[in-house]
Motif scaffolding. Structure first.
Motif, short mmCIF file in Angstrom:
data_model
loop_
_atom_site.label_atom_id
_atom_site.label_comp_id
_atom_site.label_asym_id
_atom_site.label_seq_id
_atom_site.Cartn_x
_atom_site.Cartn_y
_atom_site.Cartn_z
N PRO A 1 1.00 -1.25 -0.54
CA PRO A 1 0.16 -0.35 -0.22
C PRO A 1 0.91 0.94 0.30
O PRO A 1 2.35 1.30 0.14
N ILE B 1 -1.46 4.77 10.81
CA ILE B 1 -2.42 4.80 9.89
C ILE B 1 -3.67 3.78 10.72
O ILE B 1 -4.01 3.40 11.57
N LYS C 1 -9.62 2.79 5.74
CA LYS C 1 -9.59 4.02 5.93
C LYS C 1 -11.66 4.28 5.97
O LYS C 1 -12.12 3.66 5.73
N SER D 1 -9.86 0.52 -3.61
CA SER D 1 -8.60 -0.47 -3.25
C SER D 1 -6.92 -0.32 -3.58
O SER D 1 -6.33 -1.30 -2.83
N THR E 1 -5.38 2.57 -3.55
CA THR E 1 -4.53 2.81 -2.75
C THR E 1 -3.79 1.98 -1.44
O THR E 1 -2.92 2.08 -0.98
N SER E 2 -4.70 1.68 -1.19
CA SER E 2 -4.52 0.74 0.61
C SER E 2 -3.74 -0.21 0.08
O SER E 2 -3.85 -1.63 1.22
N THR F 1 -7.24 -0.54 5.99
CA THR F 1 -6.89 0.92 6.57
C THR F 1 -6.20 1.84 5.56
O THR F 1 -5.84 1.44 4.35
N VAL F 2 -6.08 2.62 5.97
CA VAL F 2 -4.81 3.38 5.01
C VAL F 2 -4.64 4.64 5.86
O VAL F 2 -4.23 4.50 6.70
#
Ligand code: AMP
Ligand code: MG
Length: 337
Positions: free
Chosen positions: A63, A100, A103, A109, A111-112, A117-118
């Motif tokens: 990610p 973190i 998200k 999806s 991006t993560s 989570t992000v």
């Protein structure tokens, strides 16, 4: 593709206009930050983010960090903001700290890396924040190197890796810190540091109390172990040279290497003992070591080094971040003297 470089220190308006236009239209731009240079694209645009993975050659399950320019941009990106995140943000943002959280649905999806989570960071570098602001969207940005090689701390090194792969690099001078941000997750019961960086474990403990440090910070993942941070399972920061870390005093280092054909990766003032040497900061000064480590690794490659013996940093403060990168550069090759 022709890769242009614009120096934002001397051409601020042009740099911001060109960068924001490309970012708004879903392209990838190399940008300066205080940690290392980033490969930025609109974090909310799936197609734009895919271009980052392609330019870097990065595995798509690893990610990306989403960069914001102001704390007000955080809440739309996450399900909720934990209290401790608020405390950490007011202590360390803007700065080399990535947090973190769970998200929200606006984060695609890709991006993560498929996780729920992000990872979010507000960089301190004023050019980075100006670029995010003028693009008007959060920017996903991993380090601007080809996957596996040392992270770039200046625009020239970005150009070396990305020439022909992205349309634009913004030159903002050398990165102040030189290693990537500290990554800490608040998606676990007890906040856990997944990657050490410019904000130290000691500083975080002083600010929010109990935290954990993930095992993979100091060790290779064992067979079958899953990575809390997907990035930890990949080969990282590796120059072409074969690096071995020698843990112990300078005297023992000299004794061990005597008579061998090698390049020395040592601390300032120690180079006089060796025929071929590159220095990476001062002994017991993690910040100065961080500022030099990735450049030193690239310099060793430029010098054609094949065998490198590295002095070992202290594992406290920013030194922990330096050690975490160095052991990966060395493929966990460590000899206790
Ligand atoms: P880079 O993009 O090169 O600065 O690396 C970002 C690091 O953060 C990688 O090691 C990622 O695996 C890690 N990371 C990013 N997002 C998450 C997440 N949601 N959960 C765990 N680790 C993450
Ligand atoms: Mg990276």
């Amino acid at each position: 593709m022709q890769t242009r470089v614009i120096d934002i220190r001397t051409n601020k308006n042009e740099a911001l206009e060109e960068a924001s236009e490309l970012l708004k239209s879903g392209e990838v731009v190399g940008i300066p930050t205080e940690t290392v240079y980033g490969l930025a694209a609109n974090a909310l645009d799936e197609e734009a983010v895919k271009k980052i993975y392609i330019a870097k050659g990065r595995p798509s399950d690893n990610p990306l960090i989403v960069h914001i320019s102001d704390i007000s941009e955080l809440s739309p990106l996450v399900k909720e903001i934990p209290e401790k995140v608020k405390v950490m943000a007011s202590a360390f943002w803007p700065g080399p700290l990535t947090m973190i959280m769970k998200k929200s649905d606006v984060i695609p999806s890709v991006t993560s890396g498929g996780l729920s989570t992000v990872a979010i960071r507000m960089p301190e570098n004023e050019y980075a924040r100006a670029i995010i602001k003028s693009a008007g969207v959060p920017l996903a940005a991993p380090s601007a190197n080809l996957s596996g090689s040392p992270s770039p701390t200046n625009a020239k090194y970005v150009f070396d890796d990305m020439n022909g792969r992205i349309p634009l690099i913004i030159d903002g001078g050398a990165s102040k810190i030189g290693v990537e941000s500290t990554v800490i997750t608040f998606a676990t019961e007890i906040p856990t540091v997944l990657r050490p960086g410019g904000v130290t474990v000691e500083e975080i403990r002083e600010t929010i109390g109990e935290i954990k440090v993930a095992d993979a910070v100091l060790h290779d993942l064992k067979e079958g172990e899953t990575a809390a941070s997907p990035g930890m399972k990949y080969k990282h920061y590796a120059p072409k040279a074969n690096i071995t870390i020698l843990k112990g005093s300078l005297e023992k280092y000299i004794e061990y290497t005597s008579g061998k054909d090698f390049f020395a990766l040592v601390f300032e003032g120690e180079e006089k003992f060796f025929k071929n040497a590159v220095t990476y900061g001062k002994a017991n000064d993690g910040l100065s070591e961080a500022g030099r480590l990735f450049d030193a690794l690239r310099e060793l490659d430029e010098m054609g080094a094949k065998t490198v013996f590295a002095r070992c940093p202290e594992l406290t403060g920013v030194g922990l971040a330096v050690y975490n990168r160095l052991i990966r550069s060395a493929g966990f090759n460590i000899i206790e003297l």
